[in-house]
Design an enzyme around this catalytic site. Structure first.
Site, PDB file in Angstrom:
ATOM      1  N   THR A 411      41.537  30.522  19.494  1.00 60.65           N
ATOM      2  CA  THR A 411      41.020  30.186  18.166  1.00 60.65           C
ATOM      3  C   THR A 411      39.685  29.442  18.244  1.00 60.65           C
ATOM      4  O   THR A 411      39.252  29.036  19.315  1.00 60.65           O
ATOM      5  CB  THR A 411      42.044  29.318  17.405  1.00 60.65           C
ATOM      6  OG1 THR A 411      42.470  28.275  18.289  1.00 60.65           O
ATOM      7  CG2 THR A 411      43.238  30.124  16.987  1.00 60.65           C
ATOM      8  N   ASP A 412      39.064  29.275  17.075  1.00 62.65           N
ATOM      9  CA  ASP A 412      37.758  28.598  17.019  1.00 62.65           C
ATOM     10  C   ASP A 412      37.899  27.117  16.722  1.00 62.65           C
ATOM     11  O   ASP A 412      36.948  26.474  16.296  1.00 62.65           O
ATOM     12  CB  ASP A 412      36.897  29.229  15.926  1.00 62.65           C
ATOM     13  CG  ASP A 412      36.744  30.710  16.115  1.00 62.65           C
ATOM     14  OD1 ASP A 412      36.258  31.110  17.168  1.00 62.65           O
ATOM     15  OD2 ASP A 412      37.128  31.471  15.209  1.00 62.65           O
ATOM     16  N   SER A 437      36.484  21.846  14.894  1.00 66.07           N
ATOM     17  CA  SER A 437      36.180  23.162  14.352  1.00 66.07           C
ATOM     18  C   SER A 437      34.892  23.606  15.007  1.00 66.07           C
ATOM     19  O   SER A 437      33.859  22.969  14.845  1.00 66.07           O
ATOM     20  CB  SER A 437      36.004  23.086  12.844  1.00 66.07           C
ATOM     21  OG  SER A 437      35.445  24.292  12.386  1.00 66.07           O
ATOM     22  N   ARG A 438      34.975  24.685  15.804  1.00 64.44           N
ATOM     23  CA  ARG A 438      33.819  25.019  16.621  1.00 64.44           C
ATOM     24  C   ARG A 438      32.727  25.799  15.902  1.00 64.44           C
ATOM     25  O   ARG A 438      31.620  25.852  16.373  1.00 64.44           O
ATOM     26  CB  ARG A 438      34.267  25.786  17.862  1.00 64.44           C
ATOM     27  CG  ARG A 438      34.874  24.848  18.894  1.00 64.44           C
ATOM     28  CD  ARG A 438      35.132  25.551  20.195  1.00 64.44           C
ATOM     29  NE  ARG A 438      36.474  26.107  20.232  1.00 64.44           N
ATOM     30  CZ  ARG A 438      37.548  25.426  20.604  1.00 64.44           C
ATOM     31  NH1 ARG A 438      37.452  24.197  20.973  1.00 64.44           N
ATOM     32  NH2 ARG A 438      38.740  25.992  20.600  1.00 64.44           N
ATOM     33  N   VAL A 439      33.033  26.450  14.780  1.00 63.49           N
ATOM     34  CA  VAL A 439      31.948  27.163  14.091  1.00 63.49           C
ATOM     35  C   VAL A 439      31.701  26.689  12.676  1.00 63.49           C
ATOM     36  O   VAL A 439      30.646  26.903  12.113  1.00 63.49           O
ATOM     37  CB  VAL A 439      32.176  28.700  14.057  1.00 63.49           C
ATOM     38  CG1 VAL A 439      32.142  29.282  15.427  1.00 63.49           C
ATOM     39  CG2 VAL A 439      33.433  29.052  13.312  1.00 63.49           C
TER      40      VAL A 439
END
Ligand code: ATP
Ligand code: MG
Length: 572
Positions: A411-412, A437-439
């Site tokens: 997951t992101d 939350s990476r994006v």
């Protein structure tokens, strides 16, 4: 001893001469005496169909054409085709291999082993004599293993099984919106049949790189703690992870409720839950008008493991139908731990060798191929998106177990929920340090980005300070103020269920809290006061609230006026 039987299907019953010829044929070919049973089948216009042992002689008009077609195809294009074709036609007689039928060898625990289906493919749907259906999941030398979608009581050993040549699929369409269905697309809400627009396979390849575009707009959850620090972008996959009863489902449900009026189709896939919990959830969604744009796919704990296994893929195919039409979709898989357990059950019954924690070796692929289908499609592909919120349950906060680590890596980002916070009353119980939350940051609206400012940093400083403050008795005034500020931020993030906050409220709350305007309010009154302040802004300063909502930005002037107005409100 019972005489063996052969079944003849035709429109007109065979006369006694024909019958005799059949019996002779059986004796010659199968070296046995067979009883011929005739069954009427009006759909066979010309000729007949004969089933004997595991062979089928399809000498109906349609079947012969089919065989002729494949005979012609088998002629190599390099050879001189005319004489060969002539040869083929002259020497051609229909054979018994046009269709296969198998027989159930063993059945139990939702699994059936079938022999005689030599050409069945992985994932193909088989139909049993009783009408029950199953999917091929294990290919062996002399038999195939098939998972059953219906109760296994209906499948009898020795009964006939037929191939369909199709892989598992689900009916899809606009009419599914607002409905509760099972993993195979059948309605289970008692509101009648659903007229489908299309039929899609449940397993689809994920969109490729060129078909995607970077995530650029947010999916707002309406939860201040998430939208301010761990924003989720359209097409992103954000894991919700935590122990049992820590409010995982609550986050998903609030996010669905918050999509009202935002033109997003929501799909909630329930795997291995009690039907009563799902019914309660549907009632809640109806109450908030969220079923108008939501589809619920339910494979409950009492459903056979194969149905629980395919539920997320079915939901995903439904989502893809809308995504490919250029729509935005939000899909929730609640939860993938139970999904993995259903798959483990199935795999062990299929006698596949167990690996770590008894899961089969391909459990990573199970979830990666599912989550990879979420995407933000390029404009050429219509610009639709599918955002996924998979949920995973941990055991006493252990994120390093097999399934959690797998899914974290696919997951992101993850929203990590903690029991201790939940019991302290900090709800949603999001652990700020472990969530990420990476994006999403790239997709956050400008207003939210500006308003949330240093909140994450301030909170982590507060957490550190809080620890060593416990040991000191008398604090200087600066430290007391710093501590209070941290507490205000923490309390501000508490939010009751079913009360998602619109963007303008989140922005006003964040600006006021981060400029330390709310520091003098007693903590137990804080949430109530914030609520009143937001209402006050909406009633008296709608120019600011609507400017934020419409432009998605926060001008410096508006920011300054929010601070001074908030000060005014606190003094009221
Ligand atoms: P399970 O592991 O059983 O699936 P879960 O992690 O999905 O549980 P929920 O069912 O969402 O947890 O929530 C557990 C309980 O906490 C519910 O009774 C719910 O009403 C309550 N709860 C969840 N979030 C909040 C909140 N923000 N404020 C108050 N109560 C909440
Ligand atoms: Mg839950």
């Amino acid at each position: 001893m019972n005489k063996k039987t052969a079944v003849l299907y035709s429109d007109i019953a065979p006369d006694s001469v024909q019958e005799k010829r059949f019996i002779e044929f059986f004796r010659e070919k199968y070296h046995n005496d067979y009883e011929l049973i005739w069954k009427h089948d009006a759909s066979i216009i010309k000729g007949f169909r004969l089933e004997i042992e595991s062979d089928v002689y399809d000498w109906s008009g349609e079947g012969m054409l089919r065989q002729l077609k494949s005979a012609i195809r088998s002629v190599s294009s390099k050879e001189n085709i005319v004489p060969l074709l002539k040869d083929k036609f002259e020497g051609w007689i229909p054979e018994a291999v046009a269709e296969e039928i198998g027989r159930v060898k063993y059945v139990g625990d939702g699994i059936a082993y079938v022999d005689g289906l030599e050409n069945a493919g992985y994932g193909e749907i088989l139909v049993f004599e009783s009408g029950a259906r199953g999917m091929v999941q294990e290919l062996r030398e002399n038999e195939v293993g098939c998972i059953l979608f219906d109760e296994d009581e209906s499948v009898i050993e020795g009964s006939v099984v037929k191939r369909t040549g199709k892989t598992a699929g689900i009916p899809v369409g606009e009419n599914f919106i607002g409905r509760v269905i099972d993993s195979l697309g059948k309605p289970i809400d008692g509101a009648g049949e659903i007229k489908e627009s299309d039929y899609l396979p449940i397993e689809n390849p994920a969109p490729g790189i060129v078909e995607r575009k970077p995530v650029d707009s947010p999916v707002q959850t309406g939860l201040l703690v998430i939208d301010s620090m761990f924003p989720i972008g359209k097409g992103q996959r954000e894991l919700i992870i935590g122990d049992r009863q820590t409010g995982k489902t609550a986050i998903a449900v609030d996010t669905i409720i918050n999509q009202k009026g935002k033109n997003v189709i929501c799909i909630y896939v329930a795997v291995g839950q009690k039907s009563s919990s799902v019914a309660a959830l549907v009632t809640k969604l109806k109450k908030f008008g969220a079923m108008d744009y939501t589809i619920v796919v339910n494979a409950s704990a009492s459903d056979p493991a194969p149905l629980q296994y395919i539920a997320p893929y079915s939901g995903c195919s439904l989502g893809e139908y809308f995504m490919n039409k250029g729509r935005d979709v939000l899909i929730i898989y609640d939860d993938l731990s139970k999904h993995a357990a259903a798959y483990r059950t199935m795999s062990l019954l299929l006698e596949r060798s167990p690996g770590r924690e008894a899961y089969p070796g391909d459990v990573f692929y199970l979830h990666s191929r599912l989550l990879e289908r979420s995407a933000c499609l390029s404009d050429e592909r219509g610009g639709g998106s599918m955002t996924a919120l998979p949920i995973v349950e941990t055991q006493s906060g252990d994120v390093s177990a097999y399934i959690p680590t797998n899914i974290i890596s696919i997951t992101d980002g993850q929203i990590f929920l903690e029991s201790s916070l939940f019991f302290e009353g900090q709800r949603p119980a999001v652990n700020i340090g472990l969530s990420v939350s990476r994006v999403g940051g790239a997709a956050q609206t400008k207003a939210m980005k500006k308003a949330s400012g240093t909140i994450k940093l301030d909170l982590s400083q507060f957490k550190e300070m809080e620890v060593f403050m416990q040991f000191s008795s008398d604090l200087d005034e600066a430290s007391v103020r710093q501590l209070k500020y941290g507490q205000v931020l923490t309390y501000m993030l508490r939010q009751p269920q079913y009360k998602p906050m619109p963007v303008h409220r989140q922005v006003i709350t964040l600006v006021a809290a981060l400029s330390k305007v709310l520091n003098d309010i007693p903590l137990e009154k804080l949430n109530e006061k914030i609520n009143e302040m937001n209402e006050w802004f909406e009633n008296n300063h709608s120019e600011i609230t609507s400017a934020i909502e419409q432009s998605g930005t926060l001008s410096d002037e508006d920011r300054d006026s929010i601070i001074s107005l908030a000060e005014e409100f606190v003094r009221l």
